[in-house]
Design an enzyme around this catalytic site. Structure first.
Site, PDB file in Angstrom:
ATOM      1  N   LEU A  69       0.840  -1.194   0.000  1.00 38.93           N
ATOM      2  CA  LEU A  69       0.000   0.000   0.000  1.00 38.93           C
ATOM      3  C   LEU A  69       0.876   1.244   0.000  1.00 38.93           C
ATOM      4  O   LEU A  69       1.912   1.282   0.661  1.00 38.93           O
ATOM      5  CB  LEU A  69      -0.892   0.024   1.249  1.00 38.93           C
ATOM      6  CG  LEU A  69      -1.911  -1.093   1.395  1.00 38.93           C
ATOM      7  CD1 LEU A  69      -2.570  -1.039   2.764  1.00 38.93           C
ATOM      8  CD2 LEU A  69      -2.956  -0.994   0.305  1.00 38.93           C
ATOM      9  N   ARG A 109       6.843   1.756   2.374  1.00 37.95           N
ATOM     10  CA  ARG A 109       7.634   2.937   1.994  1.00 37.95           C
ATOM     11  C   ARG A 109       9.112   2.746   2.330  1.00 37.95           C
ATOM     12  O   ARG A 109       9.988   3.123   1.548  1.00 37.95           O
ATOM     13  CB  ARG A 109       7.096   4.187   2.667  1.00 37.95           C
ATOM     14  CG  ARG A 109       5.867   4.732   1.954  1.00 37.95           C
ATOM     15  CD  ARG A 109       5.493   6.065   2.483  1.00 37.95           C
ATOM     16  NE  ARG A 109       4.509   5.828   3.534  1.00 37.95           N
ATOM     17  CZ  ARG A 109       3.865   6.765   4.185  1.00 37.95           C
ATOM     18  NH1 ARG A 109       4.109   8.019   3.939  1.00 37.95           N
ATOM     19  NH2 ARG A 109       2.974   6.465   5.087  1.00 37.95           N
ATOM     20  N   ALA A 165       0.293   3.972   1.449  1.00 37.38           N
ATOM     21  CA  ALA A 165       0.269   4.597   2.770  1.00 37.38           C
ATOM     22  C   ALA A 165       0.932   3.745   3.857  1.00 37.38           C
ATOM     23  O   ALA A 165       1.009   4.172   5.004  1.00 37.38           O
ATOM     24  CB  ALA A 165      -1.173   4.888   3.171  1.00 37.38           C
ATOM     25  N   CYS A 166       1.421   2.565   3.526  1.00 36.43           N
ATOM     26  CA  CYS A 166       2.026   1.665   4.512  1.00 36.43           C
ATOM     27  C   CYS A 166       3.467   2.082   4.778  1.00 36.43           C
ATOM     28  O   CYS A 166       4.284   2.145   3.864  1.00 36.43           O
ATOM     29  CB  CYS A 166       1.959   0.227   3.990  1.00 36.43           C
ATOM     30  SG  CYS A 166       2.857  -0.963   4.998  1.00 36.43           S
ATOM     31  N   ASP A 167       3.793   2.372   6.039  1.00 40.74           N
ATOM     32  CA  ASP A 167       5.143   2.804   6.402  1.00 40.74           C
ATOM     33  C   ASP A 167       6.191   1.756   6.046  1.00 40.74           C
ATOM     34  O   ASP A 167       7.267   2.089   5.555  1.00 40.74           O
ATOM     35  CB  ASP A 167       5.232   3.125   7.894  1.00 40.74           C
ATOM     36  CG  ASP A 167       4.510   4.408   8.260  1.00 40.74           C
ATOM     37  OD1 ASP A 167       4.294   5.254   7.363  1.00 40.74           O
ATOM     38  OD2 ASP A 167       4.151   4.570   9.443  1.00 40.74           O
TER      39      ASP A 167
END
Length: 105
Positions: free
Chosen positions: A6, A13, A8-10
């Site tokens: 995703l 990233r 938005a997934c840390d």
């Protein structure tokens, strides 16, 4: 190299930052190809489902009893992330062993 996760997934990233050649496939938008999910389930079994997620906690007992592939097609965000495909091999998560296997220090 494909990184299924995703935006938005840390953790996704962090992985993308260390794997600049990886292409993000947002599972919420694009899903995961059935062939990749089947191989991942074969390789990782029940570890493929993130049972600590808020999505999992929101499922009824009946929904949780659904076969894993069907569950992940319906709720792709339930997949543990990231799922990385490199040269035909799959890696799950972003722990030290995955980083070492991918040559990241």
């Amino acid at each position: 190299m494909q990184l299924y996760g995703l935006k938005a997934c840390d953790t996704c990233r962090k992985a993308l930052k260390q794997l600049p050649e990886a292409q993000l496939v947002d599972v919420r938008v694009d899903g995961v190809p059935t062939e990749v999910l089947e191989r991942a389930l074969s390789d990782f079994g029940d570890k493929l489902v993130n049972t600590r997620s808020t999505t999992w906690r929101g499922l009824s007992e009946e929904e949780r009893a659904t076969p894993v592939l069907e569950l992940l097609h319906t709720h792709p965000v339930l997949m543990k992330r990231p799922l990385i495909e490199k040269d035909g091999q799959l890696f799950l998560g972003w722990d030290k062993s995955v980083q070492a296997a991918l040559g990241v220090s």
